[in-house]
Every structure is written in C-alpha cells, then in structure tokens.
Scaffold this active site. Sequence first.
Site, PDB file in Angstrom:
ATOM      1  N   GLN A  30       0.912  -1.160   0.042  1.00 39.75           N
ATOM      2  CA  GLN A  30       0.078  -0.001   0.095  1.00 39.75           C
ATOM      3  C   GLN A  30       0.743   1.152   0.095  1.00 39.75           C
ATOM      4  OE1 GLN A  30      -2.000   0.296   3.677  1.00 39.75           O
ATOM      5  NE2 GLN A  30      -3.853   1.393   2.801  1.00 39.75           N
ATOM      6  N   GLY A  31       0.767   2.120  -1.100  1.00 43.48           N
ATOM      7  CA  GLY A  31       1.790   3.239  -1.186  1.00 43.48           C
ATOM      8  C   GLY A  31       0.744   4.586  -0.999  1.00 43.48           C
ATOM      9  N   GLU A  46      -9.829  -1.930   5.155  1.00 47.87           N
ATOM     10  CA  GLU A  46      -9.047  -2.225   6.117  1.00 47.87           C
ATOM     11  C   GLU A  46      -9.117  -1.627   7.569  1.00 47.87           C
ATOM     12  OE1 GLU A  46      -5.759   0.918   5.200  1.00 47.87           O
ATOM     13  OE2 GLU A  46      -4.280  -0.061   6.401  1.00 47.87           O
ATOM     14  N   ASN A 103      -5.842   6.169  15.587  1.00 55.06           N
ATOM     15  CA  ASN A 103      -7.347   6.072  16.283  1.00 55.06           C
ATOM     16  C   ASN A 103      -7.761   7.421  16.769  1.00 55.06           C
ATOM     17  OD1 ASN A 103      -7.130   3.430  16.094  1.00 55.06           O
ATOM     18  ND2 ASN A 103      -7.126   2.942  18.198  1.00 55.06           N
ATOM     19  N   GLU A 104      -6.946   8.437  16.890  1.00 50.29           N
ATOM     20  CA  GLU A 104      -7.404   9.594  17.401  1.00 50.29           C
ATOM     21  C   GLU A 104      -8.028  10.294  15.856  1.00 50.29           C
ATOM     22  OE1 GLU A 104      -4.215   8.817  17.561  1.00 50.29           O
ATOM     23  OE2 GLU A 104      -3.892   8.933  19.751  1.00 50.29           O
TER      24      GLU A 104
HETATM   25  C1  LIG Z   1       2.995  -1.104  11.589  1.00 56.62           C
HETATM   26  C2  LIG Z   1       2.605   0.143  10.375  1.00 56.62           C
HETATM   27  C3  LIG Z   1       2.443  -0.283   9.266  1.00 56.62           C
HETATM   28  C4  LIG Z   1       2.220   0.698   8.276  1.00 56.62           C
HETATM   29  N1  LIG Z   1       1.927   0.195   6.961  1.00 56.62           N
HETATM   30  C5  LIG Z   1       1.583   1.363   6.190  1.00 56.62           C
HETATM   31  C6  LIG Z   1       1.749   0.990   4.677  1.00 56.62           C
HETATM   32  O1  LIG Z   1       1.627  -0.311   4.330  1.00 56.62           O
HETATM   33  N2  LIG Z   1       1.548   1.810   3.598  1.00 56.62           N
HETATM   34  C7  LIG Z   1       1.417   3.079   4.164  1.00 56.62           C
HETATM   35  O2  LIG Z   1       1.050   3.953   3.282  1.00 56.62           O
HETATM   36  N3  LIG Z   1       1.075   3.591   5.313  1.00 56.62           N
HETATM   37  C8  LIG Z   1       1.655   2.749   6.324  1.00 56.62           C
HETATM   38  N4  LIG Z   1       1.738   3.131   7.689  1.00 56.62           N
HETATM   39  C9  LIG Z   1       1.817   4.640   8.132  1.00 56.62           C
HETATM   40  C10 LIG Z   1       0.489   4.996   8.732  1.00 56.62           C
HETATM   41  O3  LIG Z   1      -0.872   4.977   7.887  1.00 56.62           O
HETATM   42  C11 LIG Z   1       0.770   6.325   9.348  1.00 56.62           C
HETATM   43  O4  LIG Z   1       1.722   6.074  10.358  1.00 56.62           O
HETATM   44  C12 LIG Z   1      -0.465   6.881  10.001  1.00 56.62           C
HETATM   45  O5  LIG Z   1      -1.407   7.147   8.898  1.00 56.62           O
HETATM   46  C13 LIG Z   1      -0.215   8.029  11.026  1.00 56.62           C
HETATM   47  O6  LIG Z   1       0.712   9.004   9.976  1.00 56.62           O
HETATM   48  P1  LIG Z   1       2.093   9.574  10.665  1.00 56.62           P
HETATM   49  O7  LIG Z   1       3.050   8.502  11.158  1.00 56.62           O
HETATM   50  O8  LIG Z   1       2.646  10.645   9.872  1.00 56.62           O
HETATM   51  O9  LIG Z   1       1.699  10.382  11.860  1.00 56.62           O
HETATM   52  P2  LIG Z   1       1.270  11.712  12.054  1.00 56.62           P
HETATM   53  O10 LIG Z   1      -0.153  12.049  11.281  1.00 56.62           O
HETATM   54  O11 LIG Z   1       2.136  12.994  12.059  1.00 56.62           O
HETATM   55  O12 LIG Z   1       0.368  11.927  13.553  1.00 56.62           O
HETATM   56  C14 LIG Z   1       1.218  12.090  14.645  1.00 56.62           C
HETATM   57  C15 LIG Z   1       0.204  12.003  15.965  1.00 56.62           C
HETATM   58  O13 LIG Z   1      -0.812  13.163  16.028  1.00 56.62           O
HETATM   59  C16 LIG Z   1      -1.810  12.822  15.730  1.00 56.62           C
HETATM   60  N5  LIG Z   1      -2.983  13.510  15.051  1.00 56.62           N
HETATM   61  C17 LIG Z   1      -2.412  13.949  13.759  1.00 56.62           C
HETATM   62  N6  LIG Z   1      -3.577  14.758  13.271  1.00 56.62           N
HETATM   63  C18 LIG Z   1      -4.460  14.721  14.050  1.00 56.62           C
HETATM   64  C19 LIG Z   1      -5.822  15.455  14.431  1.00 56.62           C
HETATM   65  N7  LIG Z   1      -6.269  16.141  13.180  1.00 56.62           N
HETATM   66  N8  LIG Z   1      -6.618  15.054  15.431  1.00 56.62           N
HETATM   67  C20 LIG Z   1      -5.939  14.438  16.542  1.00 56.62           C
HETATM   68  N9  LIG Z   1      -4.891  13.859  16.435  1.00 56.62           N
HETATM   69  C21 LIG Z   1      -4.005  14.127  15.324  1.00 56.62           C
HETATM   70  C22 LIG Z   1      -2.033  11.431  15.344  1.00 56.62           C
HETATM   71  O14 LIG Z   1      -3.190  10.677  15.902  1.00 56.62           O
HETATM   72  C23 LIG Z   1      -0.625  10.854  15.817  1.00 56.62           C
HETATM   73  O15 LIG Z   1      -0.867  10.243  17.329  1.00 56.62           O
HETATM   74  C24 LIG Z   1       1.845   2.033   8.677  1.00 56.62           C
HETATM   75  C25 LIG Z   1       2.161   2.694  10.266  1.00 56.62           C
HETATM   76  C26 LIG Z   1       2.777   1.465  10.960  1.00 56.62           C
HETATM   77  C27 LIG Z   1       2.923   1.699  12.387  1.00 56.62           C
END
Ligand SMILES: Cc1cc2nc3c(=O)[nH]c(=O)nc-3n(C[C@H](O)[C@H](O)[C@H](O)COP(=O)(O)OP(=O)(O)OC[C@H]3O[C@@H](n4cnc5c(N)ncnc54)[C@H](O)[C@@H]3O)c2cc1C
Length: 381
Positions: A125-126, A245, A364-365
């Site tokens: 998934q990209g 998902e 989850n947020e």
């Molecule tokens: C094990 C694992 C597998 C993954 N596999 C894939 C994959 O195959 N392909 C892919 O594309 N991605 C993948 N991901 C990425 C995943 O989708 C992202 O980590 C996730 O969407 C969060 O984005 P971020 O890490 O940039 O965190 P951020 O968006 O920077 O968030 C950081 C924190 O701020 C909180 N936050 C941000 N915005 C808000 C808001 N508006 N209100 C309240 N809280 C907020 C978030 O909840 C989080 O706690 C994977 C992640 C993990 C951990």
Amino acid sequence: MFPTEAPDDQAFRMQVREWLHRNKPELPMPSTETADGVPVHLEWERKLHEGRWAAVSWPDQYGGRDASLWQWLIFEEEYYRAGLPQRVAQNGIFLLAPTLLELGTEDQKERYLQRMAAVNDLWCQGWSEPEAGSDLASLRSRAVRDEEAGGWRLYGQKCWTTRGVYCSHMFGIFRTGTPEERHRGLTYFLIDLKQPEITVRPVARLDGDDGFADVFFDGAFVADADVLGGVGQGWRVAMATAGSERSLSLRSPGRFIASADRLIDQYRSGGAEIRDDQRLRQAVADSWMAARAYKLATDGTVSQLTSGGNLSAEASMSKVYWSELDVALHETALMLRGADAEIDEEWMRGYQFALSGPIYAGTNEIQKNIIAERLLGLPRP
Ligand SMILES: Cc1cc2nc3c(=O)[nH]c(=O)nc-3n(C[C@H](O)[C@H](O)[C@H](O)COP(=O)(O)OP(=O)(O)OC[C@H]3O[C@@H](n4cnc5c(N)ncnc54)[C@H](O)[C@@H]3O)c2cc1C
C-alpha cells in the site's frame, strides 16, 4: 456444535476444518516480513490457493468459491483456530481486492485477481509520505501525464510501506491535480514496482524485521489501463480501500477469538498462583467477552451489508475497537506469563506489533474525530 448456524454453513465449517487439518504447515512460521519468512509463507499461501481457500468470498472465475460473507467469517475463524498466521498476501487480498471487485474494470480484475490469490504478485500500500500521514490529502507525490506513452510518470516518495521490500506491485495514490485541490486532485494507480525508475529502500525495525520500505519514484510508468476508478477519483477509491482496512476485511473476529481462547487455555493450565489471582481471572474473562463482542458487532455489520446497506464511518468504530482489543489481549497474555513474558517470543512479538494497531490504517485519534463528526454529529474541533 454450532446450533445457530445454517446446515450449509456448518458443512462449510467442517470442510474448512478438515482441509486445514490435513494441509496445515509446520508451526510456528517465521515472520511475514523477513527474507527467511516470505518464501515459507508464499509456499503455504500457494497451497491455500490450490485448494481454492485463498479468497473464499471472491467469484469462482477469479479463484474464489463464491462463498457468502458469513462463510468467509467461518473460514477466518477456522483459520485462526488452527493457529495459522497472518497472510503475506493480506494487503492485496483484504485491502485492494474488495476495491478492485467494486470499482475495477473487467480487464483489471482479469489481470490481477487470480495472480494475487496465487501469490504470483504481492501487493503493498503506497499512501503515506514523509509529510503526509494523518493528513493524507496533503500528499505531494505526483503523476505527470505522458500522452505519447498512454499513461503517467510517477515522481516522489512513499514511506512506511509494509512488506514493500518483498512486493512486486503497489496500489498507490498520487497527485494528478494541484496541491490546492487536496483530496479532489488525487488518482489511485496500480503500479508494477519492478522498474528501474523505482528504488525500494528497506527500513530497519527495532524488532529485527526488515519488511518496511521507503519507495522512491523517478519517472516510473503506469498505463491508463492501471488507473483504478478514474483520474481525479483517488480519494473516493482510497476511502473504499480504507473501509476494508478498518473494518471486517483486514481484521476479522476469528483472529481475536482464537487469541482469547488461548488465554482461557493458559489460565486453566496455569498453576495455583495464576488461578488464585483475581486480577488475572478478571482480565482473562474481560478479554474473552471483548473478543465475543467484536464477533457480535461484526455479525451486525455483515447483516447490514448482506441486506444491501453499506459501511461508512462505522468502519472507524470497528478499527478503534479491534486495535484496542488486540493490545488488551496481548497485555493479558503477558500478565499470565509473568516473569517469563520477556522471553515469550510469540506473545512478546505479537504485543509489539499490537502496539502499532492504533497507528496504522489511520490513527485512532483520527478515527475518533470521524466518529465524533460523522456518527455523533459533533462540531469539528
Ligand atoms: C505498523 C505500521 C504499518 C504501516 N504500513 C503502512 C503501509 O503499508 N502503507 C502506508 O501507506 N502507510 C503505512 N503506515 C503508515 C500509517 O498509515 C501512518 O503512520 C499513519 O497514518 C499516521 O501518520 P504519521 O505516522 O505521519 O503520523 P502523524 O499524522 O504525524 O500523527 C502524529 C500524531 O498526531 C495525531 N494527529 C494528527 N492529526 C490529528 C488530528 N487532526 N486530530 C487529532 N490527532 C491528530 C495522530 O493521531 C498521531 O498520534 C504504517 C504504519 C505502521 C505503524
């Protein structure tokens, strides 16, 4: 044995149970995210495909069994009851395939579904990028029109790509409009990763697995025939995938029921120090009830879907529930293991992975924001 199941479903359950019993691989298997583990899982999933168990609810013509959603849930229950592992092909079969079946062209279904079920192609998934996680609509990787070649050239970077190192294909979202258009300017592509203009770089993980990847695009080609759901429709298509998902497709109740049943076994076979501990007793009972509650809620979802309804923001409730349930089940297991928990390879690794459940598939947020706004009608923060 399952008095509420229809006779056909009971027969199906017995058929699955018997086949898995006869064909089950040696367990435990190594991780799906290591160089050692991937070939072992591919061999097992090829066997599942040969038995036509890889994707039971798909139409027969693509390698499925035309089974009902109820039967798919039964298959999953039996699969995890037999102690079998998560699937190396899961992102293709459980995330992309439902979207392909719903929105793909006949040509796309013909070209990809059988190969996906046979694990000839492995999909990742990209979506996420270094500066676009929760705020996915701000993503910057772009697709530029190549009229002469009849397709698009991709540029940019994806990150956190699970099993990206081992995959042959990616379903990715790229910007085909302007940044200001946000979610309206995106397109969903089916991408062959084996191109010189694509660099896949492994990302080391603390648990030693190396399946995560950063994926760099520098003019890689994707044909018009591999746009899924139409140019500019990427957000709508991605939300269909996210529904799978977050809801029943990726994490069916069978997985959690099997874990809760194992906790009961561990509790029963534990010494007096375990059985006399009221806190442990309570935690095991809570885990079992929570897993059953997830099954009942999922049954409700399936009833809704099979009577013509669809899922929208409800998928977010499901995601929050299963990800928190997974953490709770593992915490209880580690409590039961006491001082040995540190060296319990299986539960400890499972626990570490469970901790990422509240992050992947949309944190989850963010799910709670969706629930608050779309289901409860609360104002935006
Ligand atoms: C094990 C694992 C597998 C993954 N596999 C894939 C994959 O195959 N392909 C892919 O594309 N991605 C993948 N991901 C990425 C995943 O989708 C992202 O980590 C996730 O969407 C969060 O984005 P971020 O890490 O940039 O965190 P951020 O968006 O920077 O968030 C950081 C924190 O701020 C909180 N936050 C941000 N915005 C808000 C808001 N508006 N209100 C309240 N809280 C907020 C978030 O909840 C989080 O706690 C994977 C992640 C993990 C951990």
